[in-house]
Design an enzyme around this catalytic site. Structure first.
Site, PDB file in Angstrom:
ATOM      1  N   ASP A   1     -57.268   0.142   1.215  1.00 35.75           N
ATOM      2  CA  ASP A   1     -56.120  -0.480   1.881  1.00 35.75           C
ATOM      3  C   ASP A   1     -56.284  -0.385   3.409  1.00 35.75           C
ATOM      4  O   ASP A   1     -56.664   0.666   3.936  1.00 35.75           O
ATOM      5  CB  ASP A   1     -54.852   0.279   1.435  1.00 35.75           C
ATOM      6  CG  ASP A   1     -53.572  -0.444   1.797  1.00 35.75           C
ATOM      7  OD1 ASP A   1     -53.588  -1.679   1.953  1.00 35.75           O
ATOM      8  OD2 ASP A   1     -52.529   0.246   1.917  1.00 35.75           O
ATOM      9  N   HIS A   2     -55.988  -1.476   4.095  1.00 36.90           N
ATOM     10  CA  HIS A   2     -56.021  -1.515   5.567  1.00 36.90           C
ATOM     11  C   HIS A   2     -57.317  -0.986   6.170  1.00 36.90           C
ATOM     12  O   HIS A   2     -57.294  -0.146   7.072  1.00 36.90           O
ATOM     13  CB  HIS A   2     -54.834  -0.736   6.165  1.00 36.90           C
ATOM     14  CG  HIS A   2     -53.526  -1.436   5.978  1.00 36.90           C
ATOM     15  ND1 HIS A   2     -53.179  -2.565   6.664  1.00 36.90           N
ATOM     16  CD2 HIS A   2     -52.492  -1.155   5.149  1.00 36.90           C
ATOM     17  CE1 HIS A   2     -51.975  -2.966   6.273  1.00 36.90           C
ATOM     18  NE2 HIS A   2     -51.545  -2.136   5.340  1.00 36.90           N
TER      19      HIS A   2
HETATM   20  P1  13P Z   1     -44.510   1.098   2.572  1.00 36.08           P
HETATM   21  O1  13P Z   1     -45.022   2.451   2.911  1.00 36.08           O
HETATM   22  O2  13P Z   1     -43.498   0.617   3.537  1.00 36.08           O
HETATM   23  O3  13P Z   1     -44.062   0.995   1.149  1.00 36.08           O
HETATM   24  O4  13P Z   1     -45.744   0.086   2.728  1.00 36.08           O
HETATM   25  C1  13P Z   1     -46.914   0.351   2.017  1.00 36.08           C
HETATM   26  C2  13P Z   1     -47.984  -0.591   2.400  1.00 36.08           C
HETATM   27  O5  13P Z   1     -47.762  -1.730   2.763  1.00 36.08           O
HETATM   28  C3  13P Z   1     -49.371  -0.078   2.292  1.00 36.08           C
HETATM   29  O6  13P Z   1     -50.315  -1.016   2.675  1.00 36.08           O
END
Ligand code: 13P
Length: 286
Positions: A82-83
């Site tokens: 993620d990211h």
């Molecule tokens: P939240 O922590 O706001 O649920 O977002 C999670 C997210 O988008 C991880 O990429």
């Protein structure tokens, strides 16, 4: 069951009118909460590990454990980075066995975001992995738990860029900015469903909603009806784990460390199960 990619899972969700949760794990207890809740509901899941959480982990060892656990379950599991913000992280992630990666070039100008995403798609597809990118920018950080973040419409996805971005990059899923932020909100969240409809009209690519924490069940139903097939969800889960630990410590009796971990895990598992129901992921039962 197989470790799968977003390419197999999200079109199925699109066809069935539901979404798959992408839950972040920053340690084994979070991962177990996510995997156990999903397995008990026979629902596919996206187990995400964020680049910002790498510092809490021995990433190669964690990936070996995640792949082993995912293979032992009877549900499809995407192991998603993620990211990812740097090409080096993406390369490392692909070598370690992530079946899917997100390249987040959303803070870059359009042309740089598109060029970076295209490079990552070319690389990741050689590994058989899927790629998510972000157009527009979802603000906020997982660490900002005090003030919350205000939504800035200047960062919303421009629907006129969506089709071109997908065609230029060949990305498998697209995260859009339609009124959510990562972490707590300042004020009430309001999804821009008209904007989502405009984006949906431009491209058939599976759409992703980041910043799921803080939204209501109705918000999720609306977003899914508007074309969202992957929902990222972390902060509420993390805070639920902390809440369970606080409550156990607040009882004033001696507790061991394993009791704290077990309490946090049980609470996070309950949150994940609840979200799976809200997302309708059980429609994808094998
Ligand atoms: P939240 O922590 O706001 O649920 O977002 C999670 C997210 O988008 C991880 O990429």
């Amino acid at each position: 069951m197989a470790i799968v990619t977003l390419r197999e899972l999200l079109p199925q969700a699109q066809a069935k009118g539901c979404a798959v949760g992408s839950f972040n794990a920053a340690d084994h207890s979070m991962a177990e909460a996510i995997l156990q809740a999903s397995a008990e509901l026979s629902s596919p899941v996206i187990l995400s590990v964020a680049e910002v959480h790498f510092r809490y982990l021995d990433v190669p060892a964690f990936l070996r454990y995640l792949r082993d656990r995912a293979e032992s379950l009877r549900i499809p599991v995407v192991i998603h980075l993620d990211h990812g913000t740097r090409l080096e992280t993406i390369q490392q992630g692909l070598d370690l066995g992530f079946s899917s990666v997100m390249i987040d070039g959303s803070a870059l100008p359009y042309s740089e975001n598109a060029a970076l995403t295209k490079r990552v798609v070319q690389l990741a597809h050689k590994y058989g992995a899927s790629v998510e990118a972000e157009l527009g920018h979802v603000e906020g950080g997982e660490g900002n738990l005090t003030d919350g973040t205000e939504v800035d419409p200047a960062n919303f996805t421009d629907p006129s860029q969506a089709a071109q971005f997908v065609a230029e990059t060949n990305v498998d899923a697209l995260a859009v900015s339609i009124g959510t932020v990562h972490g707590p909100y300042r004020g009430e969240p309001k999804l821009e469903l008209g904007l989502l409809a405009e984006i949906r009209a431009q491209t058939a690519v599976p759409l992703v909603l980041h910043g799921g924490s803080g939204l209501s069940a109705q918000d999720f139903r609306n977003a899914i009806a508007g074309g969202i097939t992957k929902v990222n969800f972390f902060t509420e889960n993390s805070l639920a784990g902390v809440g369970a630990v606080r409550s156990l410590l607040g009882q004033g009796r001696p507790v061991g460390y394993p009791d704290l971990i077990a309490a946090a895990k049980a609470q996070m598992k309950a949150v994940v199960a609840q979200q799976i129901e809200v997302f309708g992921t059980e429609k994808l039962k094998g």
